[in-house]
Design a protein around this motif. Structure first.
Motif, PDB file in Angstrom:
ATOM      1  N   ALA A 147     -35.735 -62.025  86.692  1.00 33.46           N
ATOM      2  CA  ALA A 147     -35.504 -60.611  86.971  1.00 33.46           C
ATOM      3  C   ALA A 147     -36.830 -59.881  87.129  1.00 33.46           C
ATOM      4  O   ALA A 147     -37.665 -59.884  86.218  1.00 33.46           O
ATOM      5  CB  ALA A 147     -34.692 -59.992  85.841  1.00 33.46           C
ATOM      6  N   VAL A 148     -37.026 -59.248  88.281  1.00 36.02           N
ATOM      7  CA  VAL A 148     -38.248 -58.495  88.566  1.00 36.02           C
ATOM      8  C   VAL A 148     -38.015 -57.026  88.218  1.00 36.02           C
ATOM      9  O   VAL A 148     -37.010 -56.440  88.615  1.00 36.02           O
ATOM     10  CB  VAL A 148     -38.635 -58.623  90.049  1.00 36.02           C
ATOM     11  N   GLU A 149     -38.956 -56.439  87.479  1.00 39.07           N
ATOM     12  CA  GLU A 149     -38.892 -55.017  87.144  1.00 39.07           C
ATOM     13  C   GLU A 149     -39.785 -54.232  88.099  1.00 39.07           C
ATOM     14  O   GLU A 149     -40.996 -54.440  88.147  1.00 39.07           O
ATOM     15  CB  GLU A 149     -39.362 -54.777  85.711  1.00 39.07           C
ATOM     16  N   VAL A 150     -39.167 -53.340  88.877  1.00 37.18           N
ATOM     17  CA  VAL A 150     -39.897 -52.504  89.834  1.00 37.18           C
ATOM     18  C   VAL A 150     -39.913 -51.076  89.292  1.00 37.18           C
ATOM     19  O   VAL A 150     -38.858 -50.518  88.954  1.00 37.18           O
ATOM     20  CB  VAL A 150     -39.230 -52.551  91.221  1.00 37.18           C
ATOM     21  N   ALA A 332     -45.256 -55.128  91.144  1.00 34.45           N
ATOM     22  CA  ALA A 332     -44.247 -54.761  90.154  1.00 34.45           C
ATOM     23  C   ALA A 332     -44.749 -54.913  88.723  1.00 34.45           C
ATOM     24  O   ALA A 332     -45.822 -55.486  88.462  1.00 34.45           O
ATOM     25  CB  ALA A 332     -42.991 -55.607  90.361  1.00 34.45           C
ATOM     26  N   ARG A 333     -43.948 -54.414  87.765  1.00 33.05           N
ATOM     27  CA  ARG A 333     -44.307 -54.491  86.339  1.00 33.05           C
ATOM     28  C   ARG A 333     -44.365 -55.928  85.845  1.00 33.05           C
ATOM     29  O   ARG A 333     -45.167 -56.272  84.998  1.00 33.05           O
ATOM     30  CB  ARG A 333     -43.271 -53.721  85.507  1.00 33.05           C
ATOM     31  N   GLY A 334     -43.467 -56.773  86.360  1.00 36.23           N
ATOM     32  CA  GLY A 334     -43.422 -58.154  85.908  1.00 36.23           C
ATOM     33  C   GLY A 334     -41.991 -58.633  85.813  1.00 36.23           C
ATOM     34  O   GLY A 334     -41.083 -58.041  86.407  1.00 36.23           O
ATOM     35  N   TYR A 335     -41.781 -59.737  85.078  1.00 38.00           N
ATOM     36  CA  TYR A 335     -40.455 -60.324  84.930  1.00 38.00           C
ATOM     37  C   TYR A 335     -39.833 -59.857  83.619  1.00 38.00           C
ATOM     38  O   TYR A 335     -40.438 -59.973  82.548  1.00 38.00           O
ATOM     39  CB  TYR A 335     -40.542 -61.847  84.961  1.00 38.00           C
ATOM     40  N   ARG A 336     -38.636 -59.351  83.705  1.00 36.57           N
ATOM     41  CA  ARG A 336     -37.952 -58.799  82.542  1.00 36.57           C
ATOM     42  C   ARG A 336     -37.660 -59.910  81.535  1.00 36.57           C
ATOM     43  O   ARG A 336     -37.010 -60.905  81.867  1.00 36.57           O
ATOM     44  CB  ARG A 336     -36.654 -58.127  82.994  1.00 36.57           C
ATOM     45  N   GLY A 337     -38.143 -59.718  80.318  1.00 38.43           N
ATOM     46  CA  GLY A 337     -37.859 -60.672  79.257  1.00 38.43           C
ATOM     47  C   GLY A 337     -38.615 -61.977  79.352  1.00 38.43           C
ATOM     48  O   GLY A 337     -38.265 -62.935  78.668  1.00 38.43           O
ATOM     49  N   ASP A 338     -39.660 -62.049  80.198  1.00 32.12           N
ATOM     50  CA  ASP A 338     -40.405 -63.304  80.349  1.00 32.12           C
ATOM     51  C   ASP A 338     -41.896 -62.992  80.432  1.00 32.12           C
ATOM     52  O   ASP A 338     -42.497 -62.972  81.514  1.00 32.12           O
ATOM     53  CB  ASP A 338     -39.944 -64.063  81.584  1.00 32.12           C
ATOM     54  N   ALA A 344     -48.521 -65.477  84.006  1.00 31.47           N
ATOM     55  CA  ALA A 344     -48.921 -66.543  84.924  1.00 31.47           C
ATOM     56  C   ALA A 344     -48.959 -66.081  86.371  1.00 31.47           C
ATOM     57  O   ALA A 344     -49.810 -66.530  87.155  1.00 31.47           O
ATOM     58  CB  ALA A 344     -47.969 -67.725  84.781  1.00 31.47           C
ATOM     59  N   ARG A 345     -48.053 -65.175  86.759  1.00 31.82           N
ATOM     60  CA  ARG A 345     -47.945 -64.782  88.163  1.00 31.82           C
ATOM     61  C   ARG A 345     -48.614 -63.436  88.465  1.00 31.82           C
ATOM     62  O   ARG A 345     -49.041 -63.198  89.593  1.00 31.82           O
ATOM     63  CB  ARG A 345     -46.475 -64.733  88.587  1.00 31.82           C
ATOM     64  N   PHE A 346     -48.663 -62.544  87.495  1.00 34.65           N
ATOM     65  CA  PHE A 346     -49.325 -61.249  87.670  1.00 34.65           C
ATOM     66  C   PHE A 346     -50.662 -61.341  86.935  1.00 34.65           C
ATOM     67  O   PHE A 346     -50.738 -61.187  85.714  1.00 34.65           O
ATOM     68  CB  PHE A 346     -48.460 -60.122  87.112  1.00 34.65           C
ATOM     69  N   VAL A 347     -51.720 -61.599  87.686  1.00 33.09           N
ATOM     70  CA  VAL A 347     -53.001 -62.024  87.117  1.00 33.09           C
ATOM     71  C   VAL A 347     -54.002 -60.868  87.122  1.00 33.09           C
ATOM     72  O   VAL A 347     -54.139 -60.153  88.116  1.00 33.09           O
ATOM     73  CB  VAL A 347     -53.571 -63.214  87.916  1.00 33.09           C
ATOM     74  N   ASP A 348     -54.717 -60.680  86.021  1.00 37.15           N
ATOM     75  CA  ASP A 348     -55.823 -59.722  85.974  1.00 37.15           C
ATOM     76  C   ASP A 348     -57.063 -60.414  86.519  1.00 37.15           C
ATOM     77  O   ASP A 348     -57.767 -61.134  85.803  1.00 37.15           O
ATOM     78  CB  ASP A 348     -56.048 -59.251  84.537  1.00 37.15           C
ATOM     79  N   GLY A 353     -58.894 -56.723  90.004  1.00 37.38           N
ATOM     80  CA  GLY A 353     -57.888 -56.132  89.141  1.00 37.38           C
ATOM     81  C   GLY A 353     -56.573 -56.907  89.147  1.00 37.38           C
ATOM     82  O   GLY A 353     -56.545 -58.113  89.422  1.00 37.38           O
ATOM     83  N   ARG A 354     -55.486 -56.236  88.903  1.00 39.22           N
ATOM     84  CA  ARG A 354     -54.183 -56.895  88.753  1.00 39.22           C
ATOM     85  C   ARG A 354     -53.640 -57.308  90.126  1.00 39.22           C
ATOM     86  O   ARG A 354     -53.437 -56.475  91.014  1.00 39.22           O
ATOM     87  CB  ARG A 354     -53.195 -55.962  88.058  1.00 39.22           C
TER      88      ARG A 354
END
Length: 576
Positions: A147-150, A332-338, A344-348, A353-354
């Protein structure tokens, strides 16, 4: 005195208005539905699921959820109920908007609101950029959907770019054609509502699957901006259009575009690319009529950066292929609950930057345009749907009688290879039926094959390239496939076989589980209309699903047509 343009119109193919709502009426319906949500206990920051067909009520429900400061979770009504129920739980939804009889079957312990629900008008809740706007599922590489949080900030950036890029303003007519659970639906709806434009929906949902009817509807509805998945868009740009058509921009995406527009089209074709994790669109660009190679995917949209990096995380030179890493306001914010997968996928990145690591490959030409070049991993796209083979493989392994499984794409179709458990004799039909309990139709393989063992590379990984041609080791469709019993069944079976490219099926087998889909279904309907001389629709195929049941429908329509003829008409038919 000028008349304010409507906020929403539902329109038939012939231009007849079925529903029309001005902005005041729309706002009133939204506030009243928001009141019903609040009365059901929905508060700001929660997630509310929506499982409704494309309709005025669906759009009102989405707007009412935002009105309450909550986020929405789109669920496709066509998905299997167990999948809908599982995603409701995974997303931690606190309420569901659906038809009551449907909602009662998938909701467990949360309130179910009918689309007609109303309550005391609720004042709009002020949202912040970091608040979640919607939660949407993509196929998961771990064998489970994610689940992706936008956020509202993400969505706001998309809205601002779209309105500026395509000149949306009060009264601009834009179509809403995408399925709700496809992230393109968010792209269609929110820029129009935010800009004071008019959102136009087809009265007949099947019109979006038939390029001829869709073209007719776009002309009649005077739509100026529309999105169509790649396969439909390619058919639309091959058609002849009236010079005075209102359509000025046809947006497309979700698959690799393989056709360029003719130079005399009265509208611009714009190709787009973007993962769900980057709020629908990351790159965009008009497609030129001339060009020897495949159309590019454009350039980064405003507020977005795209870096093409090698395996060491360093930029590649122009002309070299690298992985697409995306930064900017749409990430996006990331994966809901993970949290682990999000990290791993949203990297600083230390320099930029992000960034979201897409797993897609591309190269940049000298003019700065990006050209899609496939996937780093095994994620695949089939008919516009982004699919992780691992999710389908996990579903296959959960079926009794399957010891091992692999999934890949062959000739544009989804294929699966299984190793049967000892003493098991699975059939393709039985496996598809089992998969359909939990997976949507787009994730059910068209071809199912049996192998003694899955091929492996020297380091012990699955060697997908070494998997045999699925046709050479195809599983039997059924133990005993029923053959045609009537001339109607025989002719219809021939039409279906031509469409799906196979004849190893029985009259009772499900067309959509045999690898059929909406575009192939349209071919079946067009040929059946010509063969039997009746007014058959795609909805008939969706409801019948098998040759047996569709043949019965055809015979009923033929009989009704003959009953309506005069003796003179029948005599002329017999003579001719």
């Amino acid at each position: 005195m000028t008349t304010e343009p409507p906020a929403l119109i539902v329109m038939a193919d012939d231009g007849r208005v079925v529903v029309q709502m001005d902005r005041a009426a729309f706002a009133g319906r939204v506030a009243a539905f928001a009141g019903a949500l609040r009365a059901a206990g929905v508060t700001a920051g929660e997630c509310v699921a929506v499982c409704l067909p494309r309709s005025a009520e669906q759009v009102i429900a989405l707007a009412a959820i935002h009105h309450c400061g909550a986020a929405y979770l789109p669920l496709d009504p066509a998905w299997p109920r167990p999948r809908q129920a599982a995603l409701l739980t995974q997303a931690q939804a606190t309420a569901l908007i659906a038809a009551p009889e449907h909602g009662a079957r998938i909701a467990d312990g949360i309130p179910v609101l009918a689309p007609s629900a109303t309550g005391p008008a609720e004042a709009a809740h002020a949202v912040q950029p970091d608040d979640i706007a919607y939660v949407i599922f993509t196929s998961g590489s771990t064998g489970a959907p994610r689940a992706v949080e936008v956020s509202h900030g993400n969505l706001g950036a998309l809205i601002a770019w779209h309105c500026a890029a395509f000149a949306l303003g009060p009264g601009t007519r834009s179509a809403h054609l995408a399925g709700l659970a496809f992230d393109a639906a968010a792209w269609e709806v929110w820029p129009v509502l935010a800009s004071g434009g008019t959102l136009v929906l087809p009265a007949d949902d099947t019109v979006r699957l038939d390029p001829a009817r869709l073209a007719q509807w776009l002309v009649a509805a005077q739509v100026e901006v529309a999105f169509a998945p790649t396969a439909i868009a390619e058919a639309l740009i091959a058609r002849d259009w009236p010079a005075d058509v209102a359509l000025r921009v046809l947006l497309t995406g979700a698959d690799r575009l393989r056709r360029r527009p003719r130079g005399d089209l009265p509208f611009v074709l714009v190709n787009n690319y973007g993962p769900t994790e980057c709020t629908v669109v990351a790159t965009s660009g008009p497609v030129a009529a001339q060009g020897d190679d495949l159309p590019d995917i454009g350039r980064p949209i405003s507020g977005t950066t795209v870096h093409l990096l090698d395996a060491a995380g360093e930029p590649v030179r122009d002309g070299q292929t690298g992985e697409i890493w995306i930064g900017g306001a749409g990430v996006a914010r990331g994966y809901r609950g993970d949290a682990a997968l999000t990290t791993a996928r949203f990297v600083d990145h230390p320099r930029w930057g992000r960034l979201y690591r897409s797993g897609d490959l591309a190269w940049r030409d000298a003019a700065g345009a990006l050209h899609f070049a496939g996937r780093v991993d095994q994620q695949i796209k089939v008919r516009g749907h982004r699919i992780e083979p691992a999710e389908i493989e996990a579903a296959l392994l959960a079926i009794s009688g399957v010891a091992a499984a692999a999934v890949d794409v062959r000739a544009g179709d989804l294929a699966a290879w299984i190793v049967p458990a000892p003493c098991a004799s699975p059939t393709a039909g039985a496996l598809r039926t089992a998969l359909a309990v939990t997976l949507p139709a787009a994730m059910i393989p068209s071809h199912l094959a049996q192998v003694a063992a899955l091929p492996m590379t020297a380091n012990g990984k699955l060697d997908r390239a070494a998997l045999p041609d699925p046709a050479s080791c195809a599983l039997p469709e059924t133990v005993t496939a029923r053959q045609p019993a009537t001339p109607t069944e025989a002719r219809l079976a021939q039409i279906v076989a031509e469409a799906i490219g196979r004849s190893d099926f029985g009259m009772d087998d499900d067309f959509f589980l045999l690898g059929g889909h909406s575009l192939l279904g349209t071919q079946v309907i067009i040929k059946a209309r010509a063969a039997f001389g009746i007014d058959l629709g795609l909805l008939h195929l969706f409801e019948a699903r098998s040759v047996t049941r569709l043949a019965a429908v055809i015979e009923e329509l033929v009989a009704a047509h003959l009953d309506s003829l005069s003796d003179e008409d029948i005599a002329r038919l017999m003579a001719g």
